[in-house]
Design a protein around this motif. Structure first.
Motif, mmCIF file in Angstrom:
data_model
loop_
_atom_site.group_PDB
_atom_site.id
_atom_site.type_symbol
_atom_site.label_atom_id
_atom_site.label_comp_id
_atom_site.label_asym_id
_atom_site.label_seq_id
_atom_site.Cartn_x
_atom_site.Cartn_y
_atom_site.Cartn_z
ATOM 1 N N ASP A 2 27.471 26.184 5.436
ATOM 2 C CA ASP A 2 28.169 24.980 5.000
ATOM 3 C C ASP A 2 29.532 24.877 5.683
ATOM 4 O OD1 ASP A 2 29.563 26.925 3.677
ATOM 5 O OD2 ASP A 2 29.315 26.085 1.682
ATOM 6 N N ILE A 3 30.189 23.758 5.490
ATOM 7 C CA ILE A 3 31.437 23.466 6.190
ATOM 8 C C ILE A 3 32.557 24.432 5.790
ATOM 9 C CG2 ILE A 3 32.260 21.725 4.563
ATOM 10 C CD1 ILE A 3 32.556 21.432 8.342
ATOM 11 N N SER A 5 32.234 27.614 4.819
ATOM 12 C CA SER A 5 31.963 28.897 5.476
ATOM 13 C C SER A 5 32.329 28.842 6.950
ATOM 14 C CB SER A 5 30.494 29.284 5.331
ATOM 15 O OG SER A 5 30.154 29.460 3.989
#
Length: 84
Positions: A2-3, A5
């Motif tokens: 995801d963004i 991470s």
């Protein structure tokens, strides 16, 4: 991934690259250069740590591993440049 991470990964890479640049040559490489050196250093550090059976955990462990990998990467690059 995801963004969030991805952003954390890039921030760790930038920090590790900046630290390695300061350790090896006394200054960083700019934001993009620091990210590249740090990310590649994280891969190198992860590989070397796994060979040695060393595990790291958490944010600090990731930064240390990436920084050590980036320092090794920069050292190898400096050796190759001297021979060329």
């Amino acid at each position: 991934m995801d963004i969030i991470s991805l952003l954390i990964f890039l921030v760790i890479g930038a920090l590790a690259g900046w630290l390695a640049g300061n350790i090896i040559k006394g200054r960083g490489f700019g934001v993009i250069g620091n990210i590249i050196v740090g990310v590649v250093g994280a891969v190198v550090g992860g590989f070397i740590f796994s060979l040695l059976g060393i595990t790291t955990g958490g944010l600090i462990g990731s930064i240390i591993m990436a920084t050590i990998g980036a320092v090794i990467l920069l050292f190898i690059i400096s050796l190759v440049k001297k021979k060329a």
